[in-house]
Design a protein around this motif. Structure first.
Motif, PDB file in Angstrom:
ATOM      1  N   SER A 117      -6.154 -16.763  13.720  1.00 19.35           N
ATOM      2  CA  SER A 117      -6.802 -17.927  13.105  1.00 19.35           C
ATOM      3  C   SER A 117      -8.058 -17.533  12.336  1.00 19.35           C
ATOM      4  CB  SER A 117      -7.174 -18.943  14.193  1.00 19.35           C
ATOM      5  OG  SER A 117      -8.153 -18.399  15.073  1.00 19.35           O
ATOM      6  N   SER A 118      -8.279 -16.243  12.135  1.00 16.68           N
ATOM      7  CA  SER A 118      -9.549 -15.762  11.605  1.00 16.68           C
ATOM      8  C   SER A 118      -9.692 -16.054  10.115  1.00 16.68           C
ATOM      9  CB  SER A 118      -9.697 -14.256  11.857  1.00 16.68           C
ATOM     10  OG  SER A 118      -8.631 -13.545  11.259  1.00 16.68           O
ATOM     11  N   ASN A 119     -10.950 -16.168   9.700  1.00 16.08           N
ATOM     12  CA  ASN A 119     -11.326 -16.356   8.307  1.00 16.08           C
ATOM     13  C   ASN A 119     -12.540 -15.480   8.022  1.00 16.08           C
ATOM     14  OD1 ASN A 119      -9.700 -18.885   7.192  1.00 16.08           O
ATOM     15  ND2 ASN A 119     -10.319 -19.351   9.297  1.00 16.08           N
ATOM     16  N   GLY A 120     -12.597 -14.929   6.808  1.00 13.36           N
ATOM     17  CA  GLY A 120     -13.741 -14.106   6.442  1.00 13.36           C
ATOM     18  C   GLY A 120     -13.356 -13.055   5.426  1.00 13.36           C
ATOM     19  N   GLU A 121     -14.041 -11.930   5.465  1.00 10.26           N
ATOM     20  CA  GLU A 121     -13.799 -10.854   4.510  1.00 10.26           C
ATOM     21  C   GLU A 121     -13.976  -9.509   5.186  1.00 10.26           C
ATOM     22  OE1 GLU A 121     -15.090 -12.651   0.180  1.00 10.26           O
ATOM     23  OE2 GLU A 121     -16.647 -11.727   1.417  1.00 10.26           O
ATOM     24  N   VAL A 122     -13.193  -8.528   4.699  1.00 10.97           N
ATOM     25  CA  VAL A 122     -13.309  -7.134   5.128  1.00 10.97           C
ATOM     26  C   VAL A 122     -13.470  -6.294   3.866  1.00 10.97           C
ATOM     27  CG1 VAL A 122     -12.191  -5.203   6.294  1.00 10.97           C
ATOM     28  CG2 VAL A 122     -11.874  -7.533   7.161  1.00 10.97           C
ATOM     29  N   LYS A 123     -14.470  -5.422   3.861  1.00  9.11           N
ATOM     30  CA  LYS A 123     -14.711  -4.571   2.699  1.00  9.11           C
ATOM     31  C   LYS A 123     -14.895  -3.135   3.158  1.00  9.11           C
ATOM     32  CE  LYS A 123     -16.634  -8.198  -0.195  1.00  9.11           C
ATOM     33  NZ  LYS A 123     -17.560  -8.515  -1.299  1.00  9.11           N
ATOM     34  N   THR A 124     -14.347  -2.200   2.350  1.00  9.63           N
ATOM     35  CA  THR A 124     -14.480  -0.782   2.675  1.00  9.63           C
ATOM     36  C   THR A 124     -14.814  -0.021   1.400  1.00  9.63           C
ATOM     37  OG1 THR A 124     -13.389   1.122   3.690  1.00  9.63           O
ATOM     38  CG2 THR A 124     -12.015  -0.323   2.346  1.00  9.63           C
ATOM     39  N   LEU A 125     -15.460   1.134   1.541  1.00  6.09           N
ATOM     40  CA  LEU A 125     -16.002   1.836   0.385  1.00  6.09           C
ATOM     41  C   LEU A 125     -16.137   3.328   0.680  1.00  6.09           C
ATOM     42  CD1 LEU A 125     -17.532   1.805  -2.390  1.00  6.09           C
ATOM     43  CD2 LEU A 125     -19.609   1.351  -1.069  1.00  6.09           C
ATOM     44  N   VAL A 126     -15.647   4.162  -0.259  1.00  3.40           N
ATOM     45  CA  VAL A 126     -15.924   5.597  -0.269  1.00  3.40           C
ATOM     46  C   VAL A 126     -16.412   5.921  -1.673  1.00  3.40           C
ATOM     47  CG1 VAL A 126     -15.012   7.917   0.010  1.00  3.40           C
ATOM     48  CG2 VAL A 126     -14.163   6.068   1.459  1.00  3.40           C
ATOM     49  N   THR A 127     -17.640   6.397  -1.786  1.00  5.23           N
ATOM     50  CA  THR A 127     -18.243   6.551  -3.114  1.00  5.23           C
ATOM     51  C   THR A 127     -18.181   7.977  -3.640  1.00  5.23           C
ATOM     52  OG1 THR A 127     -20.390   6.851  -2.045  1.00  5.23           O
ATOM     53  CG2 THR A 127     -19.813   4.638  -2.769  1.00  5.23           C
ATOM     54  N   GLN A 128     -18.333   8.965  -2.814  1.00  3.47           N
ATOM     55  CA  GLN A 128     -18.365  10.351  -3.281  1.00  3.47           C
ATOM     56  C   GLN A 128     -17.644  11.235  -2.285  1.00  3.47           C
ATOM     57  OE1 GLN A 128     -22.465  11.387  -3.777  1.00  3.47           O
ATOM     58  NE2 GLN A 128     -22.720  10.194  -5.658  1.00  3.47           N
ATOM     59  N   GLY A 129     -17.276  12.432  -2.804  1.00  2.51           N
ATOM     60  CA  GLY A 129     -16.668  13.395  -1.913  1.00  2.51           C
ATOM     61  C   GLY A 129     -15.356  13.895  -2.457  1.00  2.51           C
ATOM     62  N   ALA A 130     -14.547  14.413  -1.576  1.00  4.22           N
ATOM     63  CA  ALA A 130     -13.238  14.939  -1.963  1.00  4.22           C
ATOM     64  C   ALA A 130     -12.245  14.574  -0.887  1.00  4.22           C
ATOM     65  CB  ALA A 130     -13.310  16.455  -2.143  1.00  4.22           C
ATOM     66  N   ILE A 131     -10.986  14.523  -1.293  1.00  2.98           N
ATOM     67  CA  ILE A 131      -9.941  14.187  -0.343  1.00  2.98           C
ATOM     68  C   ILE A 131      -8.783  15.137  -0.565  1.00  2.98           C
ATOM     69  CG2 ILE A 131      -8.769  12.502  -1.833  1.00  2.98           C
ATOM     70  CD1 ILE A 131      -8.383  10.797   0.716  1.00  2.98           C
ATOM     71  N   SER A 132      -7.967  15.329   0.447  1.00  2.00           N
ATOM     72  CA  SER A 132      -6.902  16.311   0.398  1.00  2.00           C
ATOM     73  C   SER A 132      -5.913  16.012  -0.725  1.00  2.00           C
ATOM     74  CB  SER A 132      -6.158  16.330   1.736  1.00  2.00           C
ATOM     75  OG  SER A 132      -4.957  17.042   1.607  1.00  2.00           O
ATOM     76  N   LYS A 133      -5.706  16.996  -1.576  1.00  2.00           N
ATOM     77  CA  LYS A 133      -4.745  16.845  -2.663  1.00  2.00           C
ATOM     78  C   LYS A 133      -3.334  16.703  -2.114  1.00  2.00           C
ATOM     79  CE  LYS A 133      -3.323  19.167  -6.939  1.00  2.00           C
ATOM     80  NZ  LYS A 133      -3.571  20.322  -7.816  1.00  2.00           N
ATOM     81  N   PHE A 134      -3.058  17.399  -1.040  1.00  2.00           N
ATOM     82  CA  PHE A 134      -1.723  17.335  -0.450  1.00  2.00           C
ATOM     83  C   PHE A 134      -1.403  15.915   0.023  1.00  2.00           C
ATOM     84  CE2 PHE A 134       0.725  17.530   3.580  1.00  2.00           C
ATOM     85  CZ  PHE A 134       1.955  17.808   3.016  1.00  2.00           C
ATOM     86  N   LEU A 135      -2.391  15.241   0.631  1.00  2.00           N
ATOM     87  CA  LEU A 135      -2.145  13.881   1.099  1.00  2.00           C
ATOM     88  C   LEU A 135      -1.853  12.951  -0.065  1.00  2.00           C
ATOM     89  CD1 LEU A 135      -4.860  13.497   3.870  1.00  2.00           C
ATOM     90  CD2 LEU A 135      -2.430  13.965   4.151  1.00  2.00           C
ATOM     91  N   LEU A 136      -2.612  13.118  -1.166  1.00  2.00           N
ATOM     92  CA  LEU A 136      -2.378  12.273  -2.327  1.00  2.00           C
ATOM     93  C   LEU A 136      -1.018  12.546  -2.941  1.00  2.00           C
ATOM     94  CD1 LEU A 136      -5.853  12.391  -4.074  1.00  2.00           C
ATOM     95  CD2 LEU A 136      -4.908  10.582  -2.658  1.00  2.00           C
ATOM     96  N   GLU A 137      -0.655  13.820  -3.063  1.00  2.00           N
ATOM     97  CA  GLU A 137       0.632  14.162  -3.654  1.00  2.00           C
ATOM     98  C   GLU A 137       1.777  13.644  -2.784  1.00  2.00           C
ATOM     99  OE1 GLU A 137       0.771  15.115  -6.485  1.00  2.00           O
ATOM    100  OE2 GLU A 137      -0.950  16.338  -7.016  1.00  2.00           O
ATOM    101  N   ALA A 138       1.582  13.692  -1.457  1.00  2.00           N
ATOM    102  CA  ALA A 138       2.616  13.168  -0.567  1.00  2.00           C
ATOM    103  C   ALA A 138       2.751  11.663  -0.740  1.00  2.00           C
ATOM    104  CB  ALA A 138       2.277  13.505   0.885  1.00  2.00           C
TER     105      ALA A 138
END
Length: 682
Positions: free
Chosen positions: A500-521
């Motif tokens: 029954s919930s109401n509201g908002e959820v927000k998430t953010l990653v501004t800088q850095g690096a992430i695994s290329k393998f995960l993205l390619e997968a």
């Protein structure tokens, strides 16, 4: 002989004769003749039938000095003390329990009376011996009991009763309480002083409480020490109620008034929540537990204070130590529970019973009635708020090190629980997660029906590498995740609140690096997956990751959920239905630049929380594969063209996404909804 002298002699002689006659009368009088008068007076006084059916006799003896008592004074030593003995006494029940027989029967009562204190309205009984007493206490479903006697309309009596040594021989006590569902039987007997030097009474207990079997035994000091305010009264007991075991060993001060106690208290059982019917102290549901510590109680007129100091023990497989205080009176509307608890090593699964997230087998072990449906993930355990008004609480919990599943990187816990006026607040409820912090404030309003709840959550500096330590590719990944959520809801379970919930959820990653393998997968770029596996995994610069997820009536919508890097752009749209536990998400990977053997078809996430279904859009994948087969018939080289990704450098508007993600989330009042949202951005 002068006349005056004769008169004095005659008066003295007459007085002596009168005293002698009175003594002869008392010594020779058959006291059984006084039984009708005694029975009538006592019956009228207590408002129910009283009778002495056996022999009533009076004997005289010299004053005695009892062990532990002050020696008699000069005049007390010269006056003879009467010793009265009555046999076969009985006290009837009030009319509501007339069919239950007698309330009490006594085989024999013998007591000695010190006559001199009668001059100052004190009834002093240096010794009282009761043989074969049997008392039956009853209370029916209408809360009418048989232990409330007729009250005197003349106000408090001017006479005081002072008891010395009491000897109980083969006593029996039973309690049948239909209101609290208690059926108990106790046997009490005086211990042999030649064998037992510390304790004077021994007892055994059996019966049931609310359907659970009850057993116990113990020892207590002699009744003589009840009157000695300076001498601590020893007490030892072991009682088991169902799966709950309680042991005490220590002393009471002024036990007749229960002024204070100092005991070593050990408690163990299937769940701390089971202690509420026994103690009146509201505690949470837990796994099996055992604690041992020092219990100090101070009781005054209109107030009491109970300190469970420096206790240690285990809850499930977690250790626990600390101190708690339970205080009543002192102008407070309700009892107050305060204290602090610390766990050096806290097993995260041991927190599951708090919200009903433990398994059904564990629920059965701790005696819980609710069961989690097999097709549901969110706990359906109902929070009963009826007992929240029994006390107010202010308790802090610190978990210094948390043992958890390997895919749950939680390191520590800080919680501050406040319960006041049936409103429970956790402010804060903080976890150390993946090298960062997950801070939250939770408010549960038990005054409302159904319960109203509010959640404010903030995630800061959660390290991606620590979030997924089990994945080989993420060992070369870095970057931090931040997020905020604000939700309001109604309902008395976790499932009902999220549904029954109401509201908002927000998430953010501004800088850095992430695994290329995960993205390619994620993009199904099989060629780059193979190359990464052969020649190592390299980091890809992260432009931004932003999520803006409004929640309306339990449905979370991916208004914005996008990951943008130098090599790929991934967007997600769809909904998560927390009321029905349904998933309906679509993942759109778009690679940048040239990719060999690219099967970049959209992914879908469907199914339920219990059985999610993740796969490839088979229609798009079949179309691209069919094209490759058709071209292969014409020219083998051209067959690979449909599998080559030439999307170009499409890039998300990171500035706009980050600006939206940084805005504080909103939530309406509990029971209200947010305005309808625009269509999610694709």
């Amino acid at each position: 002989m002068p006349r005056l002298t004769k008169i004095i002699l005659w008066l003295c002689a007459s007085l002596i004769l009168l005293i002698t006659a009175a003594v002869i009368f008392i010594l020779s009088f058959d006291w059984n003749r006084a039984k009708p008068w005694i029975n009538e007076r006592v019956s009228a006084s207590i408002g129910r039938e009283f009778a002495i059916d056996g022999d009533l006799s009076l004997h005289w003896q010299r004053a005695q000095t009892l062990p532990g008592a002050a020696p008699p004074g000069f005049w007390e030593r010269w006056l003879p003390w009467p010793r009265l003995q009555a046999e076969q006494l009985r006290i009837g029940n009030p009319p509501a329990f007339s069919q239950a027989g007698q309330m009490a029967t006594i085989g024999q009562v013998t007591f000695t009376l010190n006559p001199l204190p009668l001059l100052v309205h004190d009834i002093a009984l240096p010794s009282l011996e009761i043989r074969d007493p049997s008392v039956s206490l009853l209370r029916n479903a209408q809360a009418v009991n048989n232990w409330t006697f007729k009250s005197s309309s003349e106000g408090p009596s001017a006479w005081n009763l002072r008891l010395g040594r009491i000897i109980l021989r083969q006593g029996k006590l039973s309690l049948d309480d239909a209101v609290d569902k208690i059926r108990l039987k106790a046997e009490i007997d005086t211990l042999d002083p030649a064998v037992e030097k510390v304790y004077g009474l021994g007892w055994k207990l059996s019966g049931s409480f609310n359907g659970a079997p009850v057993s116990g035994q113990g020892k207590a000091g002699g009744v003589l020490s009840l009157q000695n305010a300076q001498q601590p009264y020893p007490l030892q007991a072991q009682v088991r109620v169902g799966k709950t075991a309680i042991g005490v060993h220590g002393t009471l001060t002024r036990p007749a008034a229960l002024a204070a106690l100092d005991l070593r208290l050990s408690v163990s059982g299937a769940s701390m929540g089971n202690l509420y019917p026994l103690t009146g102290v509201l505690l949470p549901e837990t796994p099996p537990f055992a604690t041992e510590g020092r219990l100090i109680g101070k009781i005054d007129a209109g107030r009491s204070q109970w300190d469970y100091e420096d206790f240690r023990g285990k809850v499930g497989q977690s250790d626990i130590n600390g101190s708690l205080r339970y205080a009543t009176g002192a102008g407070a509307a309700r009892p107050q529970l305060t204290g602090s608890l610390t766990s050096e090593v806290l097993r995260f699964d041991d927190l599951a019973p708090l919200i009903g997230a433990d398994s059904n087998a564990e629920k059965a072990e701790r005696g819980a009635q609710e069961r989690q449906p097999g097709d549901k993930v969110l706990p359906v355990k109902t929070f009963s708020t009826d007992a929240w008004g029994a006390l107010d609480a202010d308790v802090k919990l610190t978990g210094k090190r948390i043992i958890k599943q390997k895919d749950l990187p939680i390191s520590d816990l800080q919680a501050h629980l406040i319960l006041k006026d049936k409103v429970l607040t956790l402010a804060p409820l903080d976890f150390g997660v993946a090298g960062g912090n997950l801070r939250s404030t939770i408010r549960l309003d038990g005054q409302a029906a159904p319960m109203k709840s509010e959640l404010i959550l903030s995630a800061r500096r959660l390290k991606i590498q620590k979030l997924y330590p089990q994945l080989d590719a993420s060992r070369t990944s870095f970057g931090e995740i931040n997020g905020d959520a604000r939700l309001s809801a109604t309902g008395n379970s976790v499932a009902a609140m999220l549904g029954s919930s109401n509201g908002e959820v927000k998430t953010l990653v501004t800088q850095g690096a992430i695994s290329k393998f995960l993205l390619e997968a994620a993009g199904l770029n099989l060629g780059n997956v193979i190359i990464s596996k052969l020649f190592g995994d390299k980091e890809v610069k992260l432009n931004c990751l932003a999520g803006d997820l409004p929640v309306r009536e339990g449905i979370m919508t991916a208004r914005t959920l996008m990951l943008d890097t130098e090599d790929a752009l991934i967007s997600v749209d769809g909904t998560i239905d927390m009321r029905r536990e349904k998933l309906d998400l679509h993942v759109h990977p778009k690679s940048k630049g040239l990719r060999i053997i690219s099967l970049r078809s959209p992914l879908y996430v469907a199914g339920t929380f219990k059985q999610p279904d993740v796969g490839v859009d088979k229609g798009m994948l079949a179309l691209r594969a069919g094209s490759a087969v058709a071209l292969g018939l014409l020219a083998p080289v051209t067959a690979i063209l449909p599998l080559i990704n030439v999307d170009g450098d499409e890039q998300a508007d990171c500035a706009h996404l980050l600006e939206e993600a940084r805005k504080a989330p909103r939530a309406p009042a509990a029971g209200k909804t947010l305005p309808a949202e625009r269509s999610p951005k694709k």
